[in-house]
Scaffold this active site. Structure first.
Site, PDB file in Angstrom:
ATOM      1  N   ASP A 422     -10.169  -4.400   0.916  1.00 57.98           N
ATOM      2  CA  ASP A 422     -11.223  -4.965   1.776  1.00 57.98           C
ATOM      3  C   ASP A 422     -11.918  -6.210   1.230  1.00 57.98           C
ATOM      4  OD1 ASP A 422     -10.261  -2.945   3.509  1.00 57.98           O
ATOM      5  OD2 ASP A 422     -12.317  -2.150   3.923  1.00 57.98           O
ATOM      6  N   ASP A 423     -12.448  -6.842   2.399  1.00 58.63           N
ATOM      7  CA  ASP A 423     -13.708  -7.973   1.853  1.00 58.63           C
ATOM      8  C   ASP A 423     -12.896  -9.043   1.344  1.00 58.63           C
ATOM      9  OD1 ASP A 423     -15.079  -5.797   2.978  1.00 58.63           O
ATOM     10  OD2 ASP A 423     -16.279  -5.728   1.041  1.00 58.63           O
ATOM     11  N   HIS A 472     -10.778  -7.799   8.941  1.00 57.55           N
ATOM     12  CA  HIS A 472     -11.955  -6.988   8.504  1.00 57.55           C
ATOM     13  C   HIS A 472     -13.076  -7.819   9.481  1.00 57.55           C
ATOM     14  CE1 HIS A 472     -14.064  -4.031   6.402  1.00 57.55           C
ATOM     15  NE2 HIS A 472     -14.529  -4.697   5.531  1.00 57.55           N
ATOM     16  N   HIS A 563     -11.477  -2.537  -2.849  1.00 55.24           N
ATOM     17  CA  HIS A 563     -11.993  -3.964  -2.940  1.00 55.24           C
ATOM     18  C   HIS A 563     -11.647  -4.959  -3.555  1.00 55.24           C
ATOM     19  CE1 HIS A 563     -14.754  -0.993  -0.602  1.00 55.24           C
ATOM     20  NE2 HIS A 563     -15.002  -2.214   0.328  1.00 55.24           N
TER      21      HIS A 563
HETATM   22 NI    NI Z   1     -16.333  -4.113   3.633  1.00 49.67          NI
END
Ligand code: NI
Length: 597
Positions: A422-423, A472, A563
């Site tokens: 993610d991110d 996301h 992440h």
């Molecule tokens: Ni996030």
């Protein structure tokens, strides 16, 4: 004469008017002579025709009425036929008042005569008459059998012949509207001929009958000539397998004595894809041949008679190979990814010069590859790298190029996990991609739209290397605190940012913080994917810690949350992937995981 008589009678009764009449008459005559050059004479023309048959003598005689005995008249005679189509001068001005002519062609004639006195006064008279041919012709044909090779005789005759005339005859035949033709006999006194048609068809015999004046009458007679024989073809196919002998026999049924028939046999396969001549025109009416290839066959027999007439007959049949491909044998050292699979192609009989090709497909052609191209090697092997359904195909080709195919399927068992990041993207993402690629496994990247434009190269790399790019949101806001239009903008902006680089829209959405409620779900039109295992790598930036979190209590189907924004995570991945593979876990994308659930 009666008119003049009447006039004289009246004069006697009207003596008192005599002087006046004399005066009037002399005035009239004086005027006529001085101002109008009207001839003082009148004329007639008599035409005498002994017969209206062309060639007969026609005489024309001109006469002058109330002729002046001191006058000498001159006569010019002209004839014309069919409105001056033809014409001629019989006699130019002369004292001869009688001429004769003999018209040789039928038609509508006129004889003209100009009668001229010495003062140059001319009176013209004309008499029309018609000349007929005076005879007619007939043609009769005798066709005893309407079969080629039989003699046809033709006889022409003249009806009402003139005994002053002789006739000659020309005979011509034509077949199928002058497709072929010939002169049987040119103009001669022979009025009967015979000829023998060699080709079947519709015939016409023409007779030109010419009289001695050159007039021609044409008569014709039609008839049809048949071949007089027929042909049939029978093929004997004891077995419809390649390599078996096919025999073909042509038969002629004929009412003719000796046709001296010749036979040609040709085979064609799959509408002339391949073909061959079995036997060229010979007296042999039966042949045999052995088909080497499967397909739809046709045998053609051309049967030719001594006159070159050909009848073609065909016979069709299907041929299949005398062998088939059995399912390939699959031998596996194990059922896990990485265990070798040996494949054996299985033709139903031993093939001399056989060739073998091997192809595998994974999960219904979602991936596939050629294991071995056509070669004489019946055996091949490959190593499936991940769990799923595999099918191996064998194409077996014999020495003649016939190909039969077969296949066998098996499942490579293994536990699937999805590594999700993610991110990102960030400056650590490329390192993670390198690790995944090194072990030929795939990950899923839930990207923030706001990071996409500045990392377009890494986005391109993810896409081209088969990793999955997912959504996301754009700014990582908690969607539960946003309005419907704000939620929509957060999602759509990321969709567009990714599509702009890869040409493809993400399929899955992971809301920031995993925060969803009923209202958020109602506004999201794509599947939401959360996780089953959280490494909390954002909290503890320690590779060893991340590694241990990822592998503890791992189970089939786990979706692990990372992440890709931390160096420690990138470092941990370098240990996690080999551990997973060694322990029977295979990392796949979210889409692959979903498709196998
Ligand atoms: Ni996030």
């Amino acid at each position: 004469m009666s008119y003049f008589g009447g006039f004289v009678g009246k004069m006697k009764k009207l003596k008192s008017l005599l002087a006046l009449l004399v005066l009037l008459a002399s005035l009239f005559m004086f005027g006529a002579l001085s101002s109008m050059a009207a001839p003082k004479f009148n004329a007639n023309l008599n035409v005498n025709i002994s017969s209206i048959k062309a060639g007969e003598l026609v005489t024309a005689k001109a006469g002058v009425q109330n002729a002046d005995p001191k006058e000498s008249y001159q006569y010019k005679f002209v004839w014309s036929c069919n409105n001056w189509q033809k014409w001629g001068v019989i006699n130019d001005f002369s004292s001869k008042s009688q001429v004769s002519l003999r018209p040789y062609t039928p038609g509508n004639y006129i004889i003209h005569v100009d009668i001229k006195d010495s003062k140059g006064n001319i009176i013209t008279k004309s008499v029309p008459f018609k000349m007929d041919l005076g005879w007619d012709a007939k043609l009769s044909t005798s066709v005893p059998k309407r079969i080629i090779g039989e003699t046809v005789s033709a006889k022409a005759g003249v009806t009402n012949p003139s005994n002053r005339m002789s006739y000659s005859y020309k005979f011509v035949w034509s077949c199928n509207n002058w497709q072929s033709w010939g002169v049987i006999s040119d103009f001669s006194s022979k009025n009967n001929v015979s000829f023998t048609p060699k080709k079947q068809g519709n015939y016409v015999i023409y007779a030109d009958i010419k009289d001695s004046l050159g007039n021609v009458v044409t008569k014709s007679s039609s008839f049809k000539m048949d071949l007089g024989w027929n042909a049939s073809l029978s093929a004997s196919v004891p077995s419809n397998k390649t390599g078996s002998t096919i025999t073909a026999k042509a038969n002629v049924t004929s009412s003719l004595e000796n046709g001296n028939y010749k036979y040609k046999f040709v085979w064609s396969r799959n509408n002339w894809q391949s073909w061959g001549i079995i036997s060229d025109f010979s007296s042999k009416n039966n042949v045999s041949f052995i088909p080497k290839n499967s397909g739809k066959y046709e045998i053609y027999a051309d049967v030719k008679d001594k006159n070159g007439n050909i009848l073609t007959r065909t016979s069709s049949f299907n041929i299949v190979t005398d062998w088939t491909a059995h399912n390939p044998t699959v031998n596996r050292t194990g059922s896990a990814p990485g265990s070798k699979v040996s494949i054996t192609a299985n033709p139903s009989k031993q093939l001399k010069g056989g060739q073998y090709k091997f192809v595998y497909s994974y999960n219904d052609w979602s991936e596939w590859g050629v294991i071995q191209n056509f070669s004489s090697n019946r055996y091949a092997s490959f190593t499936p790298s991940k769990p799923g359904k595999y099918t191996v195909y064998t194409d077996i080709k014999d020495a003649y190029g016939n190909v039969n195919s077969s296949y066998n399927s098996f499942t490579i068992k293994g536990k699937l996990v999805a590594l999700t990041f993610d991110d990102g993207p960030s400056n650590y993402t490329a390192s993670i991609l390198n690790t995944l690629n090194k072990y030929k496994v795939k990950g899923t990247f839930f990207v923030l739209g706001s990071n996409v434009p500045s990392h377009s190269a890494v986005i391109k790399q993810m896409h081209s290397q088969g990793h999955e790019i997912a959504n996301h949101t754009y700014n990582h806001k908690n969607l539960t605190s946003l309005s419907a239009s704000q939620i929509n903008a957060e999602i759509q902006k990321t969709q567009n940012a990714v599509h702009k680089i890869t040409g493809k829209y993400p399929v899955y959405l992971r809301p920031p913080y995993g925060a969803v409620n009923a209202r958020v779900r109602a506004n999201i039109k794509m599947p939401v994917v959360l996780w089953t295992k959280d490494t909390r790598d954002w909290q503890v930036r320690n590779a060893d810690h991340v590694y241990r979190q990822a592998i503890s209590n791992l189970k089939n189907g786990d979706i692990i949350l990372f992440h890709d924004t931390h160096a420690s995570t990138a470092k941990a991945i370098e240990r996690i992937v080999p551990y997973l593979l060694k322990n029977g876990y295979y990392p796949v994308t979210i889409s692959e995981l979903m498709s196998q659930k």
